[in-house]
Design a protein around this motif. Sequence first.
Motif, mmCIF file in Angstrom:
data_model
loop_
_atom_site.group_PDB
_atom_site.id
_atom_site.type_symbol
_atom_site.label_atom_id
_atom_site.label_comp_id
_atom_site.label_asym_id
_atom_site.label_seq_id
_atom_site.Cartn_x
_atom_site.Cartn_y
_atom_site.Cartn_z
ATOM 1 N N LEU A 79 19.453 -12.098 23.318
ATOM 2 C CA LEU A 79 18.800 -11.025 22.570
ATOM 3 C C LEU A 79 19.025 -11.296 21.087
ATOM 4 O O LEU A 79 20.157 -11.489 20.661
ATOM 5 N N HIS A 120 16.853 -3.453 17.382
ATOM 6 C CA HIS A 120 17.943 -4.106 18.137
ATOM 7 C C HIS A 120 18.938 -3.072 18.675
ATOM 8 O O HIS A 120 19.589 -3.299 19.695
ATOM 9 N N HIS A 123 18.240 -2.098 22.221
ATOM 10 C CA HIS A 123 18.825 -2.960 23.266
ATOM 11 C C HIS A 123 20.236 -2.460 23.625
ATOM 12 O O HIS A 123 20.617 -2.392 24.787
ATOM 13 N N TYR A 172 14.769 -12.916 24.219
ATOM 14 C CA TYR A 172 13.945 -11.714 24.102
ATOM 15 C C TYR A 172 14.366 -10.982 22.831
ATOM 16 O O TYR A 172 15.564 -10.754 22.606
ATOM 17 N N ALA A 174 13.176 -7.869 19.725
ATOM 18 C CA ALA A 174 12.278 -6.767 19.356
ATOM 19 C C ALA A 174 12.199 -6.733 17.839
ATOM 20 O O ALA A 174 13.221 -6.626 17.154
ATOM 21 N N TYR A 412 8.581 -2.818 18.799
ATOM 22 C CA TYR A 412 8.917 -1.455 19.202
ATOM 23 C C TYR A 412 8.508 -0.415 18.160
ATOM 24 O O TYR A 412 8.424 0.774 18.454
ATOM 25 N N SER A 438 13.696 -1.563 26.734
ATOM 26 C CA SER A 438 14.723 -2.607 26.838
ATOM 27 C C SER A 438 15.397 -2.546 28.201
ATOM 28 O O SER A 438 15.603 -3.580 28.849
#
Length: 449
Positions: A79, A120, A123, A172, A174, A412, A438
Amino acid sequence: MDRVYQYVEANRGRFIDELKDLLRIRSIASIGEEVKRNAEALQAHLERVGMESRIMPSTGNPMVYGERQGADGGPTVMLYGHYDVMPAEDTHLWDSDPFEPTERDGRIYCRGVGDNKAQHFAHIKALEAMQACGVATPHLKFVLEGEEETGSASLPGFVRDHAALLAADLCYAADGPRHESNRPTIYLGCRGVLGLEISLRGAKADVHSGNRGNVVPNTAWRLLDMLRTMRDASGRVLIDGFEDGVAPPGEAERAMIAALPYDGAKLADELGVESLRGMAGPDYNEALMFRPTLTINGLTSGYSGPGNKTIIPARAAVKLDIRLVVDQDPGHMVGLVRSHLDRHGFADAEMEVHDAMKPSRTAADNRYVPIIVEAVRDASGEEPVVWPSLGGSIPQYAFVEGLGTPCIWSAYANWDEANHAPNENVVTDLFLQACKISAGVFDRLRGAG
Ligand SMILES: [Zn+2]
């Protein structure tokens, strides 16, 4: 997953308060103290959700690293996010203090909220919710950097130096705003960017245009002559090899492009231009995602104050950017531009490279793409927009090239998050939805082998 989603709703107030605490930290890449404070705060958050974490030095600002064992047999997922923010500048254009998170009209306003803290942090809160509900995750590794807004200079080296530690099956991340339809958005790559400044010199100093006109060469005209050798009036770039390495979109990419929402007339109207060169949706998107560009960003020469100053400018300079597509290399492109100048009578031109970021793209038929699409659809209740590539540039190549790991990004933030601009904001409900997305992504990836 319903229980996980309910947990997110039940803890809404606390999640928002914790986000606000992170937002109050002025983690502008150049302010060392605040950057350190932000890194420490994130490390504490990672520890709280069961990640073994540490702050790792890089050649620039510190990296926050965290790792958490996951379900057997699932993939390892990296991530990525960034905790540094743009400066606030022009504070008079903000409707509230840029570093005091303020809620109004269902949005949280603060510098860095969309780019990239709420993204983040979603997540991290997803992990909390899954842990609290006893739902397993895949094996996860977190990398949060502190200098994305200044070009991620340390990231590629950091990834290469710690390739074994960071090894993963998928990255992955965002970041970014959603498509302007405000549907959740997924993207698989980006264009690279090369920033150049080319300058020419003539006489030792500016000279009188009457006393020396027609005799002393005018450097501003010469700069325009130079630029004319680089691109014709139809927009075709004339630098030999400019399209080297450009591949047309494949079948899966064409299908994605065909499904993208596009209203050329509306977009042209919003931008205040007559038309977007008459392009239909697929042509527009292909031009944006699969073709390189040569753009004049700015020109400097002579006098541009009030009234006139009758001079022959001694110096002229242009700032250019070139957006590169897979598989073009910024270093190779610098060489092409240099030899173009040399061959066209501008061997004396000075050229400076300001920034360079490689392009990168994950194949549209990558096996993780449909998994992420389903998870986003499930958690948001909307059909995601999937872009094979962004027109802009993000440091994805650091993972694709440094680790050989495919990357998939989700946006997002709301389409009008105003990142890098005054009144940056995130729609509060979208932050909560992001936590659910997430969690949904982690849940589906766990079983994806
Ligand atoms: Zn940014």
